[in-house]
Design a protein around this motif. Structure first.
Motif, PDB file in Angstrom:
ATOM      1  N   TRP A 257     -55.484  -5.919  23.039  1.00 37.24           N
ATOM      2  CA  TRP A 257     -54.749  -7.117  23.436  1.00 37.24           C
ATOM      3  C   TRP A 257     -55.693  -8.308  23.581  1.00 37.24           C
ATOM      4  O   TRP A 257     -55.383  -9.414  23.130  1.00 37.24           O
ATOM      5  CB  TRP A 257     -54.004  -6.834  24.747  1.00 37.24           C
ATOM      6  CG  TRP A 257     -53.355  -8.034  25.343  1.00 37.24           C
ATOM      7  CD1 TRP A 257     -52.190  -8.629  24.943  1.00 37.24           C
ATOM      8  CD2 TRP A 257     -53.842  -8.806  26.440  1.00 37.24           C
ATOM      9  NE1 TRP A 257     -51.927  -9.727  25.734  1.00 37.24           N
ATOM     10  CE2 TRP A 257     -52.923  -9.842  26.662  1.00 37.24           C
ATOM     11  CE3 TRP A 257     -54.960  -8.707  27.261  1.00 37.24           C
ATOM     12  CZ2 TRP A 257     -53.093 -10.777  27.675  1.00 37.24           C
ATOM     13  CZ3 TRP A 257     -55.128  -9.635  28.271  1.00 37.24           C
ATOM     14  CH2 TRP A 257     -54.196 -10.662  28.467  1.00 37.24           C
ATOM     15  N   LEU A 258     -56.854  -8.099  24.186  1.00 34.58           N
ATOM     16  CA  LEU A 258     -57.805  -9.192  24.404  1.00 34.58           C
ATOM     17  C   LEU A 258     -58.277  -9.826  23.096  1.00 34.58           C
ATOM     18  O   LEU A 258     -58.623 -11.006  23.072  1.00 34.58           O
ATOM     19  CB  LEU A 258     -59.009  -8.713  25.218  1.00 34.58           C
ATOM     20  CG  LEU A 258     -58.751  -8.540  26.711  1.00 34.58           C
ATOM     21  CD1 LEU A 258     -59.939  -7.869  27.376  1.00 34.58           C
ATOM     22  CD2 LEU A 258     -58.441  -9.879  27.367  1.00 34.58           C
ATOM     23  N   ARG A 259     -58.280  -9.059  22.019  1.00 34.97           N
ATOM     24  CA  ARG A 259     -58.697  -9.608  20.725  1.00 34.97           C
ATOM     25  C   ARG A 259     -57.704 -10.631  20.174  1.00 34.97           C
ATOM     26  O   ARG A 259     -58.032 -11.394  19.272  1.00 34.97           O
ATOM     27  CB  ARG A 259     -58.887  -8.479  19.701  1.00 34.97           C
ATOM     28  CG  ARG A 259     -60.168  -7.699  19.894  1.00 34.97           C
ATOM     29  CD  ARG A 259     -60.447  -6.796  18.719  1.00 34.97           C
ATOM     30  NE  ARG A 259     -59.588  -5.622  18.680  1.00 34.97           N
ATOM     31  CZ  ARG A 259     -59.852  -4.475  19.296  1.00 34.97           C
ATOM     32  NH1 ARG A 259     -60.949  -4.345  19.998  1.00 34.97           N
ATOM     33  NH2 ARG A 259     -59.021  -3.464  19.205  1.00 34.97           N
ATOM     34  N   HIS A 260     -56.499 -10.661  20.727  1.00 33.49           N
ATOM     35  CA  HIS A 260     -55.438 -11.502  20.187  1.00 33.49           C
ATOM     36  C   HIS A 260     -55.019 -12.655  21.094  1.00 33.49           C
ATOM     37  O   HIS A 260     -54.053 -13.357  20.777  1.00 33.49           O
ATOM     38  CB  HIS A 260     -54.206 -10.640  19.877  1.00 33.49           C
ATOM     39  CG  HIS A 260     -54.509  -9.521  18.927  1.00 33.49           C
ATOM     40  ND1 HIS A 260     -54.743  -9.717  17.586  1.00 33.49           N
ATOM     41  CD2 HIS A 260     -54.651  -8.196  19.141  1.00 33.49           C
ATOM     42  CE1 HIS A 260     -55.008  -8.559  17.009  1.00 33.49           C
ATOM     43  NE2 HIS A 260     -54.957  -7.625  17.932  1.00 33.49           N
ATOM     44  N   VAL A 261     -55.718 -12.829  22.208  1.00 34.85           N
ATOM     45  CA  VAL A 261     -55.338 -13.890  23.140  1.00 34.85           C
ATOM     46  C   VAL A 261     -56.547 -14.766  23.463  1.00 34.85           C
ATOM     47  O   VAL A 261     -57.685 -14.407  23.186  1.00 34.85           O
ATOM     48  CB  VAL A 261     -54.725 -13.316  24.440  1.00 34.85           C
ATOM     49  CG1 VAL A 261     -53.407 -12.609  24.158  1.00 34.85           C
ATOM     50  CG2 VAL A 261     -55.694 -12.387  25.148  1.00 34.85           C
ATOM     51  N   ASP A 262     -56.277 -15.909  24.063  1.00 34.41           N
ATOM     52  CA  ASP A 262     -57.321 -16.876  24.405  1.00 34.41           C
ATOM     53  C   ASP A 262     -58.043 -16.452  25.684  1.00 34.41           C
ATOM     54  O   ASP A 262     -57.524 -16.621  26.782  1.00 34.41           O
ATOM     55  CB  ASP A 262     -56.713 -18.262  24.587  1.00 34.41           C
ATOM     56  CG  ASP A 262     -57.702 -19.288  25.114  1.00 34.41           C
ATOM     57  OD1 ASP A 262     -58.927 -19.084  24.950  1.00 34.41           O
ATOM     58  OD2 ASP A 262     -57.250 -20.299  25.688  1.00 34.41           O
ATOM     59  N   THR A 263     -59.227 -15.910  25.501  1.00 33.63           N
ATOM     60  CA  THR A 263     -60.076 -15.586  26.646  1.00 33.63           C
ATOM     61  C   THR A 263     -61.464 -16.189  26.439  1.00 33.63           C
ATOM     62  O   THR A 263     -62.460 -15.667  26.935  1.00 33.63           O
ATOM     63  CB  THR A 263     -60.193 -14.062  26.869  1.00 33.63           C
ATOM     64  OG1 THR A 263     -60.705 -13.469  25.678  1.00 33.63           O
ATOM     65  CG2 THR A 263     -58.860 -13.451  27.237  1.00 33.63           C
ATOM     66  N   GLU A 264     -61.503 -17.294  25.728  1.00 32.65           N
ATOM     67  CA  GLU A 264     -62.785 -17.937  25.462  1.00 32.65           C
ATOM     68  C   GLU A 264     -63.384 -18.457  26.775  1.00 32.65           C
ATOM     69  O   GLU A 264     -62.701 -19.120  27.570  1.00 32.65           O
ATOM     70  CB  GLU A 264     -62.610 -19.100  24.493  1.00 32.65           C
ATOM     71  CG  GLU A 264     -63.910 -19.814  24.190  1.00 32.65           C
ATOM     72  CD  GLU A 264     -63.731 -21.011  23.275  1.00 32.65           C
ATOM     73  OE1 GLU A 264     -64.731 -21.692  23.035  1.00 32.65           O
ATOM     74  OE2 GLU A 264     -62.603 -21.265  22.819  1.00 32.65           O
TER      75      GLU A 264
END
Length: 147
Positions: free
Chosen positions: A87-94
């Motif tokens: 999931w983290l690969r597909h959302v904005d967690t920059e």
């Protein structure tokens, strides 16, 4: 909570407030994950005279998620780890400069024993030194990210 080593799971993904934040984030479909992470962190930096434990736990979870790309081992042992990593690969967690600054400020505030319900709870249960070691792990990861 126990102090973590480089191979132990982050305890901040296991708190009730942390799990609730993860549930809200994963249910979000409007692409505003990063904004919600930022809001969780800002809640600590803009708290009034009392810092609620739930806000601290949510902010520590948000900071852990922001650091996961840089230090993936922070997710080791997380509940539903494989799905969380996907999931983290597909959302904005920059970890933007603004988010990094807010996270640094939040970690400083969390460590201050002044009207801090999170800190007081850990003093009461005898785990304050252990959770501060976990907090320092996040602080060190933020410092590493700045370089």
């Amino acid at each position: 909570m126990t102090a973590t080593t480089a191979h132990d799971p982050s305890p901040f993904l296991r708190s009730a407030a942390g799990r609730a934040l993860l549930t809200r984030l994963r249910a979000t479909t409007d692409g505003r994950t990063g904004d919600q992470l930022s809001a969780a962190i800002r809640a600590v930096t803009t708290a009034g005279s009392v810092l609620p434990a739930e806000e601290v736990d949510a902010a520590l979870t948000a900071i852990t998620l922001l650091l996961a790309e840089i230090q993936p081992e922070l997710l080791d042992g997380a509940p539903d780890e494989a799905a969380l990593r996907d999931w983290l690969r597909h959302v904005d967690t920059e970890l933007t400069p603004g988010r990094r600054m807010a996270a640094e400020a939040a970690l400083v505030r969390v460590e201050i024993d002044l009207d801090n319900q999170w800190y007081d709870a850990h003093v009461a249960d005898g785990s304050v030194q252990e959770v501060l070691a976990d907090l320092h792990r996040l602080r060190n990861a933020l410092a590493d990210a700045a370089n």
